[in-house]
Design an enzyme around this catalytic site. Structure first.
Site, PDB file in Angstrom:
ATOM      1  CB  THR A  87      -3.175  -7.814  -4.391  1.00  0.00           C
ATOM      2  OG1 THR A  87      -2.343  -7.798  -3.872  1.00  0.00           O
ATOM      3  CG2 THR A  87      -3.797  -9.472  -3.995  1.00  0.00           C
ATOM      4  NE  ARG A  91       4.909  -8.533   2.387  1.00  0.00           N
ATOM      5  CZ  ARG A  91       3.954  -7.997   1.844  1.00  0.00           C
ATOM      6  NH1 ARG A  91       3.781  -8.441   0.531  1.00  0.00           N
ATOM      7  NH2 ARG A  91       2.948  -7.638   2.396  1.00  0.00           N
ATOM      8  CB  THR A 116      -6.312  -6.366  -2.896  1.00  0.00           C
ATOM      9  OG1 THR A 116      -7.398  -5.493  -2.735  1.00  0.00           O
ATOM     10  CG2 THR A 116      -7.334  -7.861  -3.766  1.00  0.00           C
ATOM     11  N   GLY A 117      -4.459  -5.646  -0.922  1.00  0.00           N
ATOM     12  CA  GLY A 117      -4.512  -4.193   0.015  1.00  0.00           C
ATOM     13  C   GLY A 117      -2.847  -4.813   1.118  1.00  0.00           C
TER      14      GLY A 117
HETATM   15  N1  GLY Z   1      -1.879  -8.391  -0.435  1.00  0.00           N
HETATM   16  C1  GLY Z   1      -0.900  -8.428  -1.103  1.00  0.00           C
HETATM   17  C2  GLY Z   1       0.037  -7.935  -0.460  1.00  0.00           C
HETATM   18  O1  GLY Z   1       0.509  -7.501   0.914  1.00  0.00           O
HETATM   19  O2  GLY Z   1       1.214  -9.166  -0.384  1.00  0.00           O
END
Ligand code: GLY
Length: 361
Positions: free
Chosen positions: A208, A236, A259-260
């Site tokens: 991300t 997803r 992010t994460g």
């Molecule tokens: N933060 C990016 C994701 O979980 O897709």
């Protein structure tokens, strides 16, 4: 630590330094950009236009496009790691403070710049989010070309993950190049980790890129774009295209993005919560750390039904990071677990990396 003048000048290559510094003492506000570490390359290209009075959403989107089209960054856009089926499916969103509007696409395939498509959703539809095939058709309608996003490097990494999923199926990883490595053909460990005692594959990258921007006029905007969790279940969707989770801005309070582990940002409504804490008067760093402490408590409750969310020490077995920008130009980058860098550009120091503030090591 603030950079010295030499570092400042080298970091601002191509930027009108005198213009940027003069903003500090003028009635105009100095422009500020804050984002994930991988936003630095883009900030170096876009900060000059922002200093010259550019629009904050232009700066944010042009910044993340640099990584969207980079085949070597496997977390975003071209070269992003694919889903379980080997398809690169992208999520992106943007938000614009002055008009309090947003746009997003999720699970979009074969489009190089989902951040631009998110902006089209914001500006050319009455909607906030378009997903899947509909998002692809919408992008094509607006002239975005069909693009193969799976690079050879990403396909190889996906294949190795697939081959390593099970030792009771018929897929075999390639023999080690050195015959003394590995016990037998097929025993090569997976590159990206499968479900382990440490948790359901937290070592798989979430990737991300996020970028929040304040212009010389004090206007805020932000964008987040990603290929999401590597090898995810098809369909997803993470936090990146969810307004309030992976990003949020409000012209009355500031901007934030993440992010994460996206599920943590969704369950905390993290970016919205941080902006609300700033609205109540908290500085960006304090707002971010309070949200991380809240996530830590939430994870303890989630672990009642999903124990693998915690490591052997009872701490979250994953990280999530937030990048935060106040209306006054104060900024912070915070991380639930582990340090690292985030990207900042402002009149005081130009584009650079700074250290994330970590809640726990
Ligand atoms: N933060 C990016 C994701 O979980 O897709």
């Amino acid at each position: 630590m603030r950079p010295n003048r030499r570092e400042l000048l080298s970091g601002m290559a191509g930027v009108s330094v005198s213009r940027a510094l003069s903003l500090q003492g003028s009635g105009e506000r100095g422009p500020v950009m804050v984002g994930s570490a991988n936003a630095l390359a883009g900030m170096k290209l876009t900060f000059e236009a922002l200093v010259a009075g550019g629009e904050p959403l232009d700066a944010a989107i042009e910044t993340v496009k640099v990584v969207e089209k980079d085949p070597n960054d496997q977390s975003v856009g071209l070269g992003g790691l694919p889903n379980e089926d080997g398809a690169v499916a992208l999520d992106a969103a943007c938000m614009h403070g002055p008009t309090h509007n947003s746009g997003a696409v999720a699970a979009i395939e074969n489009i190089l710049h989902p951040s631009e498509v998110a902006r089209l959703v914001m500006e050319r539809t009455d909607h906030c989010l378009i997903v899947g095939r509909g998002a692809y058709e919408f992008a094509r309608m607006h002239g975005h070309p069909h693009t193969e996003l799976l690079t050879e490097a990403s396909r190889e990494r996906w294949l190795r993950w697939k081959e390593g999923l099970s030792d009771v199926d018929d897929r075999l990883a390639p023999p080690p190049s050195n015959p003394n490595e590995g016990e037998r053909h097929g025993s090569t460990p997976p590159l990206d980790g499968k479900r382990t005692a440490q948790g359901p594959g937290w070592d798989r990258p979430y990737g991300t890129i996020h970028c929040s921007v304040r212009s010389t006029r004090g206007e805020v905007a932000c964008t987040t774009t990603t290929s999401g969790l590597a090898f995810k279940i098809p369909g997803r969707v993470g936090d990146s295209p969810i307004i309030g989770a992976g990003l949020y801005c409000d012209q009355e309070a500031g901007s934030a993005g993440s992010t994460g582990r996206g599920e943590a940002a969704i369950l905390a409504n993290g970016s919205f919560a941080i902006v609300e804490l700033m609205r109540q008067g908290k500085a960006p760093l304090d707002a971010g750390m309070e949200l991380l402490r809240r996530i830590e408590r939430q994870v303890q409750r989630q672990a009642r039904w999903q124990p693998a969310l915690l490591d052997g020490d009872g701490k979250p077995a994953f990280s999530v990071k937030f990048y935060i920008l106040g209306l006054d130009g104060a900024q912070a980058g915070v991380s639930l677990r582990g340090g690292g860098k985030y990207a900042v550009a402002d009149a005081a120091g130009g584009p650079r990396h700074e250290e994330l503030e970590a809640l726990m090591e």
